[in-house]
Design an enzyme around this catalytic site. Structure first.
Site, mmCIF file in Angstrom:
data_model
loop_
_atom_site.group_PDB
_atom_site.id
_atom_site.type_symbol
_atom_site.label_atom_id
_atom_site.label_comp_id
_atom_site.label_asym_id
_atom_site.label_seq_id
_atom_site.Cartn_x
_atom_site.Cartn_y
_atom_site.Cartn_z
ATOM 1 N N LYS A 162 2.864 9.024 10.178
ATOM 2 C CA LYS A 162 4.176 9.287 10.208
ATOM 3 C C LYS A 162 4.427 10.588 10.511
ATOM 4 O O LYS A 162 4.694 11.573 10.085
ATOM 5 C CB LYS A 162 4.770 9.287 8.593
ATOM 6 C CG LYS A 162 4.411 7.767 8.285
ATOM 7 C CD LYS A 162 5.215 7.471 6.871
ATOM 8 C CE LYS A 162 5.297 6.047 6.398
ATOM 9 N NZ LYS A 162 4.260 5.778 5.807
ATOM 10 N N ASP A 195 6.972 16.418 14.066
ATOM 11 C CA ASP A 195 6.571 17.883 14.587
ATOM 12 C C ASP A 195 7.340 18.127 15.858
ATOM 13 O O ASP A 195 8.200 17.307 16.461
ATOM 14 C CB ASP A 195 5.255 17.971 14.584
ATOM 15 C CG ASP A 195 4.453 19.334 14.223
ATOM 16 O OD1 ASP A 195 5.289 20.494 14.767
ATOM 17 O OD2 ASP A 195 3.618 19.432 13.379
ATOM 18 N N THR A 214 3.552 18.937 20.010
ATOM 19 C CA THR A 214 2.310 18.547 18.932
ATOM 20 C C THR A 214 2.320 16.998 18.858
ATOM 21 O O THR A 214 1.027 16.490 18.733
ATOM 22 C CB THR A 214 2.728 19.334 17.799
ATOM 23 O OG1 THR A 214 2.723 20.741 18.105
ATOM 24 C CG2 THR A 214 1.516 19.163 16.504
ATOM 25 N N GLY A 228 -0.766 -3.909 0.222
ATOM 26 C CA GLY A 228 -1.727 -3.145 -0.265
ATOM 27 C C GLY A 228 -2.154 -3.801 -1.738
ATOM 28 O O GLY A 228 -2.945 -4.766 -1.843
HETATM 29 O O1 C5P Z 1 2.882 -1.430 -2.431
HETATM 30 P P1 C5P Z 1 1.680 -1.922 -1.637
HETATM 31 O O2 C5P Z 1 0.427 -1.366 -2.257
HETATM 32 O O3 C5P Z 1 1.642 -3.170 -1.142
HETATM 33 O O4 C5P Z 1 1.989 -0.914 -0.465
HETATM 34 C C1 C5P Z 1 1.405 -0.826 0.971
HETATM 35 C C2 C5P Z 1 1.706 0.116 1.853
HETATM 36 O O5 C5P Z 1 3.004 -0.167 2.049
HETATM 37 C C3 C5P Z 1 1.466 1.276 1.193
HETATM 38 O O6 C5P Z 1 0.569 1.995 2.376
HETATM 39 C C4 C5P Z 1 2.770 2.052 0.902
HETATM 40 O O7 C5P Z 1 2.770 3.253 1.563
HETATM 41 C C5 C5P Z 1 3.719 1.213 1.834
HETATM 42 N N1 C5P Z 1 4.859 0.941 1.186
HETATM 43 C C6 C5P Z 1 6.149 1.284 1.921
HETATM 44 N N2 C5P Z 1 7.494 1.123 1.301
HETATM 45 C C7 C5P Z 1 7.425 0.580 0.009
HETATM 46 C C8 C5P Z 1 6.154 0.496 -0.530
HETATM 47 C C9 C5P Z 1 4.898 0.491 0.034
HETATM 48 O O8 C5P Z 1 6.112 1.532 2.906
HETATM 49 N N3 C5P Z 1 8.663 0.628 -0.571
#
Ligand code: C5P
Length: 230
Positions: free
Chosen positions: A64, A67, A71, A208
């Site tokens: 993400k 900057d 950069t 995740g």
């Molecule tokens: O919740 P989970 O473990 O499935 O999240 C997977 C990825 O999604 C994580 O890397 C987290 O940064 C991202 N995420 C997100 N928005 C959310 C929940 C999780 O971008 N509301």
């Protein structure tokens, strides 16, 4: 043809290279795309990216970036040279920054833009001087990104339809906040099941904890793949 297994990206949100590679080794037969975010990258650096790529897998480097344009452009070059397949930038960096990023792409890297983080609400926007509703700010930033030739947008599940209506197939849409019907929501408040997200038109589903914290990750992933396919 893109199969559902091509759409699923596992978020390697673990603290060490050892744990990350153990997950890749377990799941690589089922899927080929893995996301490395701030936690793992800050701990292990480019070496973890090389290690995952060496498993004949693809990497989404979710840093993400936000900057000054120069950069960000140089960081895009570094990520492209590393062989990363996908990279994120913050669209709130503005059109000059976004253009610097898209102009610096090489090696077929895909750049996705983050609009408003799902952790932010209207109150968060007020704090930083934005009077708009979250949905309007998401659309404004997405338009800025598309005008500056971004490849795709990171969206929350409930934004997919609107973005697809607005931009058609010009952009890729990656969603996170996915919870299979059988998983605990955890801290996710606005989620969709993998099937709902795929049907709504998402190109990539970043998942995740439903997999990584499951006692048997292979089984969890197999259930998700089956849930979307049937
Ligand atoms: O919740 P989970 O473990 O499935 O999240 C997977 C990825 O999604 C994580 O890397 C987290 O940064 C991202 N995420 C997100 N928005 C959310 C929940 C999780 O971008 N509301």
């Amino acid at each position: 043809m893109t199969t559902i297994a091509d759409k699923i990206i596992l978020a390697l949100d673990v603290p060490t290279k050892k744990e990350a590679l153990a997950l890749v080794d377990q799941l690589r037969e089922q899927i080929s795309f893995f996301k490395i975010g701030l936690q793992l990258y800050t701990a292990e650096g480019p070496e973890i990216v090389r290690a995952v790529l060496s498993k004949d897998a693809k990497v989404w480097l979710d840093l993400k970036l936000h900057d000054i344009p120069n950069t960000v452009a140089r960081a895009v070059e570094s990520a492209s040279n590393l062989g990363v397949n996908m990279l994120t930038i913050h669209l709130s960096g503005g059109s000059e920054m976004i253009r610097a990023a898209t102009a610096a792409r090489t090696n077929n890297i895909t750049i996705l833009g983050v609009t408003v983080l799902t952790s932010a609400n209207e109150q968060t926007l007020r704090e930083i001087g934005i009077a708009d509703r979250v949905a309007d700010q998401v659309l404004r930033l997405a338009k800025l990104g598309v005008e500056a030739e971004i490849d795709g947008i990171v969206a929350s599940p409930r934004e997919i339809k609107k973005l697809r209506t607005e931009f058609g197939n010009k952009i890729k849409i990656a969603v996170q906040g996915i919870r299979p019907s059988w998983a605990e929501p955890g801290d996710q408040k606005r989620f969709m099941t993998p099937r709902q997200a795929a049907e709504a038109g998402a190109d990539y589903l970043g998942i995740g904890r439903p997999i990584t914290t499951h006692p048997r990750p292979r089984e969890a992933l197999a259930k998700i793949l089956a849930e979307v396919t049937t």
